[in-house]
Scaffold this active site. Sequence first.
Site, mmCIF file in Angstrom:
data_model
loop_
_atom_site.group_PDB
_atom_site.id
_atom_site.type_symbol
_atom_site.label_atom_id
_atom_site.label_comp_id
_atom_site.label_asym_id
_atom_site.label_seq_id
_atom_site.Cartn_x
_atom_site.Cartn_y
_atom_site.Cartn_z
ATOM 1 C CG LEU A 77 -1.915 -1.229 1.215
ATOM 2 C CD1 LEU A 77 -2.825 -1.184 2.424
ATOM 3 C CD2 LEU A 77 -2.717 -1.338 -0.076
ATOM 4 C CB CYS A 78 4.476 1.920 -0.129
ATOM 5 S SG CYS A 78 4.971 1.789 1.572
ATOM 6 C CG HIS A 79 1.077 6.651 -2.229
ATOM 7 N ND1 HIS A 79 0.706 6.520 -0.907
ATOM 8 C CD2 HIS A 79 -0.051 6.911 -2.921
ATOM 9 C CE1 HIS A 79 -0.595 6.699 -0.803
ATOM 10 N NE2 HIS A 79 -1.085 6.947 -2.013
ATOM 11 C CG MET A 113 6.344 2.590 4.928
ATOM 12 S SD MET A 113 6.598 1.621 6.435
ATOM 13 C CE MET A 113 7.013 0.039 5.761
ATOM 14 C CD GLU A 114 9.179 5.241 0.591
ATOM 15 O OE1 GLU A 114 8.301 4.980 -0.243
ATOM 16 O OE2 GLU A 114 8.887 5.667 1.735
ATOM 17 C CG ASP A 128 23.480 -12.986 0.894
ATOM 18 O OD1 ASP A 128 23.226 -14.199 0.978
ATOM 19 O OD2 ASP A 128 23.955 -12.455 -0.128
#
Length: 170
Positions: A77-79, A113-114, A128
């Site tokens: 739901l992120c733009h 969020m970014e 990793d």
Amino acid sequence: MSDPQFTHLDSAGHARMVDVSPKEPTLRRAVARCDVLMEPETIAAIVSREVKKGDVLSVARVAGIQAAKRTSDMIPLCHPLMISSVSVNFEVGDDRITIEAHVDCIERTGVEMEALHACSVAALTVYDMCKSADRAMTITDLALWEKTGGRSGTYRRASEVAGSKVPDSA
């Protein structure tokens, strides 16, 4: 704490992408941090660039930058945003690497969020690249540390005000 309003739900309780079109674009910034805990020998190998997969911090930095740019591909739901800048920095300690991501844009919605996505992918990249030497590594304390811009104004995590150290450009 006030009653939360979950804007990603419609009146029937279904998920939706919030309509940000009525908002004016403003300068937005977010800062996120996390730690990757590991054995001191793993830290030494990273610092001396002896990890067989390559320069861990350089690769993790690029991975974090890429992640910030692709957040809307991973978080439903992120733009999608036109990001102005992303930086990913590291503070190397005796048993941890602290990762800090800064994301800026001029948009109608924030970049929290970014920044969080950049931090987490950089941490996963460290894991990793070093997992063959240290499977006990732990990624911890992913959090938003600062957010500026928009209607809700500025947010700063309380412990940052108390003088928490900010990673430099390792």
